[in-house]
Design a protein around this motif. Structure first.
Motif, PDB file in Angstrom:
ATOM      1  N   LEU A  10       5.901 -12.384   3.351  1.00 30.21           N
ATOM      2  CA  LEU A  10       5.559 -11.563   4.821  1.00 30.21           C
ATOM      3  C   LEU A  10       5.036 -12.443   5.776  1.00 30.21           C
ATOM      4  CD1 LEU A  10       4.270  -8.295   3.356  1.00 30.21           C
ATOM      5  CD2 LEU A  10       6.460  -8.782   4.842  1.00 30.21           C
ATOM      6  N   VAL A  11       3.855 -13.256   5.425  1.00 31.25           N
ATOM      7  CA  VAL A  11       3.317 -14.158   6.488  1.00 31.25           C
ATOM      8  C   VAL A  11       4.188 -15.358   6.667  1.00 31.25           C
ATOM      9  CG1 VAL A  11       1.525 -15.745   6.546  1.00 31.25           C
ATOM     10  CG2 VAL A  11       0.920 -13.712   5.435  1.00 31.25           C
ATOM     11  N   ARG A  12       4.980 -15.773   5.817  1.00 27.39           N
ATOM     12  CA  ARG A  12       5.856 -16.807   6.509  1.00 27.39           C
ATOM     13  C   ARG A  12       6.869 -16.270   7.311  1.00 27.39           C
ATOM     14  NH1 ARG A  12       7.524 -19.331   0.617  1.00 27.39           N
ATOM     15  NH2 ARG A  12       8.953 -20.228   1.744  1.00 27.39           N
ATOM     16  N   THR A  13       7.329 -14.985   7.186  1.00 23.18           N
ATOM     17  CA  THR A  13       8.025 -14.394   8.118  1.00 23.18           C
ATOM     18  C   THR A  13       7.530 -14.237   9.517  1.00 23.18           C
ATOM     19  OG1 THR A  13       9.352 -13.218   6.094  1.00 23.18           O
ATOM     20  CG2 THR A  13       9.413 -12.339   8.318  1.00 23.18           C
ATOM     21  N   GLY A  14       6.252 -14.130   9.582  1.00 21.97           N
ATOM     22  CA  GLY A  14       5.643 -13.938  10.916  1.00 21.97           C
ATOM     23  C   GLY A  14       4.688 -12.595  10.787  1.00 21.97           C
ATOM     24  N   VAL A  15       4.784 -11.903   9.649  1.00 21.82           N
ATOM     25  CA  VAL A  15       3.951 -10.781   9.605  1.00 21.82           C
ATOM     26  C   VAL A  15       2.582 -11.064   9.843  1.00 21.82           C
ATOM     27  CG1 VAL A  15       3.122  -8.722   8.141  1.00 21.82           C
ATOM     28  CG2 VAL A  15       5.777  -9.482   8.552  1.00 21.82           C
ATOM     29  N   GLU A  16       1.727 -10.400  10.778  1.00 21.24           N
ATOM     30  CA  GLU A  16       0.225 -10.833  11.022  1.00 21.24           C
ATOM     31  C   GLU A  16      -0.617 -10.239   9.900  1.00 21.24           C
ATOM     32  OE1 GLU A  16      -2.924 -10.841  14.857  1.00 21.24           O
ATOM     33  OE2 GLU A  16      -0.490 -10.850  15.223  1.00 21.24           O
ATOM     34  N   LEU A  17      -0.580  -8.934   9.441  1.00 21.93           N
ATOM     35  CA  LEU A  17      -1.153  -8.311   8.655  1.00 21.93           C
ATOM     36  C   LEU A  17      -0.715  -7.874   7.458  1.00 21.93           C
ATOM     37  CD1 LEU A  17      -4.474  -8.312   8.839  1.00 21.93           C
ATOM     38  CD2 LEU A  17      -3.976  -6.118   9.995  1.00 21.93           C
ATOM     39  N   VAL A  18      -1.152  -8.114   6.217  1.00 17.81           N
ATOM     40  CA  VAL A  18      -0.705  -7.385   4.987  1.00 17.81           C
ATOM     41  C   VAL A  18      -1.780  -6.332   4.431  1.00 17.81           C
ATOM     42  CG1 VAL A  18       0.296  -7.768   2.692  1.00 17.81           C
ATOM     43  CG2 VAL A  18       0.593  -9.650   4.263  1.00 17.81           C
ATOM     44  N   GLU A  19      -1.023  -5.120   4.409  1.00 18.56           N
ATOM     45  CA  GLU A  19      -1.869  -3.957   4.142  1.00 18.56           C
ATOM     46  C   GLU A  19      -1.722  -3.752   2.639  1.00 18.56           C
ATOM     47  OE1 GLU A  19      -2.273   0.583   4.962  1.00 18.56           O
ATOM     48  OE2 GLU A  19      -1.117  -0.272   6.248  1.00 18.56           O
ATOM     49  N   VAL A  20      -2.796  -4.013   1.773  1.00 15.38           N
ATOM     50  CA  VAL A  20      -2.587  -3.871   0.260  1.00 15.38           C
ATOM     51  C   VAL A  20      -3.641  -2.817  -0.209  1.00 15.38           C
ATOM     52  CG1 VAL A  20      -4.220  -6.018   0.237  1.00 15.38           C
ATOM     53  CG2 VAL A  20      -2.689  -5.363  -1.880  1.00 15.38           C
ATOM     54  N   ARG A  57       0.920  -1.020   0.002  1.00 15.01           N
ATOM     55  CA  ARG A  57       0.054   0.013   0.087  1.00 15.01           C
ATOM     56  C   ARG A  57       0.750   1.438  -0.122  1.00 15.01           C
ATOM     57  NH1 ARG A  57      -0.423   4.567   2.775  1.00 15.01           N
ATOM     58  NH2 ARG A  57      -0.115   3.436   4.845  1.00 15.01           N
ATOM     59  N   ASP A  58       1.733   1.565   1.060  1.00 14.10           N
ATOM     60  CA  ASP A  58       2.528   2.721   1.017  1.00 14.10           C
ATOM     61  C   ASP A  58       3.497   2.605   0.158  1.00 14.10           C
ATOM     62  OD1 ASP A  58       4.050   4.631   2.082  1.00 14.10           O
ATOM     63  OD2 ASP A  58       3.126   4.583   3.880  1.00 14.10           O
ATOM     64  N   SER A  59       4.554   1.477  -0.019  1.00 12.98           N
ATOM     65  CA  SER A  59       5.460   1.513  -1.082  1.00 12.98           C
ATOM     66  C   SER A  59       4.673   1.484  -2.494  1.00 12.98           C
ATOM     67  CB  SER A  59       6.219   0.313  -0.754  1.00 12.98           C
ATOM     68  OG  SER A  59       6.676   0.118   0.554  1.00 12.98           O
ATOM     69  N   ALA A  60       3.694   0.967  -2.516  1.00 11.16           N
ATOM     70  CA  ALA A  60       2.906   0.597  -3.777  1.00 11.16           C
ATOM     71  C   ALA A  60       2.590   2.002  -4.122  1.00 11.16           C
ATOM     72  CB  ALA A  60       1.951  -0.200  -3.818  1.00 11.16           C
ATOM     73  N   HIS A  61       2.357   3.024  -3.587  1.00 11.17           N
ATOM     74  CA  HIS A  61       1.830   4.358  -3.837  1.00 11.17           C
ATOM     75  C   HIS A  61       2.813   5.343  -3.786  1.00 11.17           C
ATOM     76  CE1 HIS A  61      -2.498   3.815  -4.731  1.00 11.17           C
ATOM     77  NE2 HIS A  61      -2.418   2.770  -4.036  1.00 11.17           N
ATOM     78  N   MET A  62       4.240   4.920  -3.665  1.00 13.37           N
ATOM     79  CA  MET A  62       5.186   5.684  -3.701  1.00 13.37           C
ATOM     80  C   MET A  62       5.610   6.300  -5.169  1.00 13.37           C
ATOM     81  SD  MET A  62       9.432   4.706  -3.006  1.00 13.37           S
ATOM     82  CE  MET A  62      10.602   5.699  -3.509  1.00 13.37           C
ATOM     83  N   ALA A  63       5.709   7.572  -5.325  1.00 14.05           N
ATOM     84  CA  ALA A  63       5.970   8.053  -6.824  1.00 14.05           C
ATOM     85  C   ALA A  63       6.528   7.217  -7.654  1.00 14.05           C
ATOM     86  CB  ALA A  63       6.511   9.420  -6.833  1.00 14.05           C
ATOM     87  N   GLY A  64       6.190   6.772  -8.840  1.00 16.02           N
ATOM     88  CA  GLY A  64       6.743   6.019  -9.988  1.00 16.02           C
ATOM     89  C   GLY A  64       6.804   4.624  -9.479  1.00 16.02           C
TER      90      GLY A  64
END
Length: 384
Positions: A43-53, A21-28
């Motif tokens: 990300l999920v395999r790493t242990g991140v609980e929530l993927v913002e998209v 979400r944030d990186s994906a809306h970085m200019a360019g």
């Protein structure tokens, strides 16, 4: 004096990641569905609980493919999508789109500082802000969404304005509040004070989302946890606007080394960075801070027209410059900004879709103000 070992956290933080979400809306920067699926899975395999998209503001979201690919990879329950908030009717249309995409967890983006509220909502009134948040939250809860609501530019929002807003949001039924350090502004000790004010609210669940223009996003995130925040938002490689975000690898390794937190599988971090950097078109590494070409790069007309609202310090102060960077997210407003004071007379309504089509045909090369102006010359019909 040496310590006796890692300082164990009484309540280790849960991690969300905003790369898609944030990186994906970085200019360019424009990730594709395959990138989204691969990043979300790791990300999920790493242990991140929530993927913002993705981001939704109304019908036909341009991020629909990213959202659907992420849902396919990690399920909607492990995903969260940002919903823009401007007024009640717009929110209803955005929630219709979120439902169409199968979103379960939304994150409302609501500007709280006077400067951002006036710019985006045309009102800096605290009462209006609280009423808007209450209405949006109640609409979403009635439809069964899990709701995080944000304080966009929250780090620069005074306590007497921020705390009643957060209280109103939780009273309306919100599940979590995200303090967004949209413009890097606080030191870690100042961050602790700000977070302590809102974790003191009964029943509050707090997340911190820091930007890294001053190089303190990880330190500020850890300081927020010390003050009671339960969630930290990061991005792979720190990729993001305005100097970047809290970098996931540095955050997780800091939790391991400083706090003895072994919950995460760190073996995926290098591959995650490789995939994200490749998808973002940023080479082999992302550099944070105010001296990089992307530090003051924008693709939204409001950011280009009102840069003071989004910048920790002026680009010129560090010898940098402000620039437009875009690939396919072209709008007539953005093109008008690029052509202003150029002396070129072009039918922008006709030129913008023509340029978008050419971008797709040519492989989505990066555009700046000069290349848009050159394209306008190519577009103009030659007089007979």
């Amino acid at each position: 004096m040496a310590t006796e070992g890692p300082e164990k956290l009484e309540r280790p933080p849960r991690i969300s990641d905003a790369t898609l979400r944030d990186s994906a809306h970085m200019a360019g920067v424009e990730f594709g569905p395959e990138d989204a699926a691969a990043i979300a899975d790791l990300l999920v395999r790493t242990g991140v609980e929530l993927v913002e998209v993705g981001m939704v503001s109304g019908p036909d979201s341009k991020d629909a493919d990213l959202v659907l690919a992420t849902h396919e990879a990690v399920t909607p329950e492990r995903s969260m999508t940002l919903v823009v908030v401007r007024d009640r009717r717009q929110v209803a249309r955005a929630l219709d789109e979120a439902e169409r995409l199968g979103v379960r967890h939304i994150m409302y983006s609501i500007p709280t500082s006077e400067q951002h509220a006036q710019l985006k909502l045309d009102s800096a009134s605290p009462k209006f802000l609280q009423a808007l948040a209450r209405s949006a939250i109640q609409q979403a809860k009635e439809r069964g969404f899990h709701v995080t609501f944000s304080g966009e530019d929250g780090a620069r929002t005074p306590r007497e304005r921020l705390v009643p807003y957060v209280e109103a949001g939780f009273a309306a039924g919100a599940d979590r509040f995200r303090l967004a350090e949209t413009v890097a502004y606080l030191s870690p000790w100042q961050m602790e004070e700000v977070i302590a004010d809102i974790t003191a609210i009964d029943g509050s669940e707090i997340e911190i989302h820091s930007h890294n223009m001053l190089g303190m996003a990880v330190a500020n995130s850890l300081a927020a946890v010390r003050a009671g925040a339960q969630w930290i938002s990061a991005t792979v490689g720190g990729i993001g606007e305005r100097g970047g975000n809290a970098p996931l690898a540095e955050l997780l390794t800091s939790l391991r080394v400083i706090h003895g937190d072994t919950r995460f599988d760190l073996s995926h971090l290098t591959e995650l960075s490789r995939i994200a950097l490749r998808g973002a078109g940023l080479g082999e590494a992302f550099q944070s801070g105010p001296t990089t070409p992307h530090a003051f790069a924008y693709e939204l007309p409001g950011q280009l027209s009102h840069p003071h609202a989004y910048e920790t310090l002026p680009a010129e102060l560090v010898g940098n410059s402000r620039e437009l960077r875009v690939r396919t997210r072209l709008t007539t407003a953005l093109v008008r900004w690029a052509l202003a004071d150029s002396g070129l007379e072009v039918d922008v309504d006709a030129f913008t879709p023509w340029l978008a089509e050419r971008q797709e045909r040519d492989g989505r090369p990066l555009l700046d103000r000069d290349t848009i102006r050159k394209a306008a010359i190519d577009f103009r019909p030659v007089p007979a």
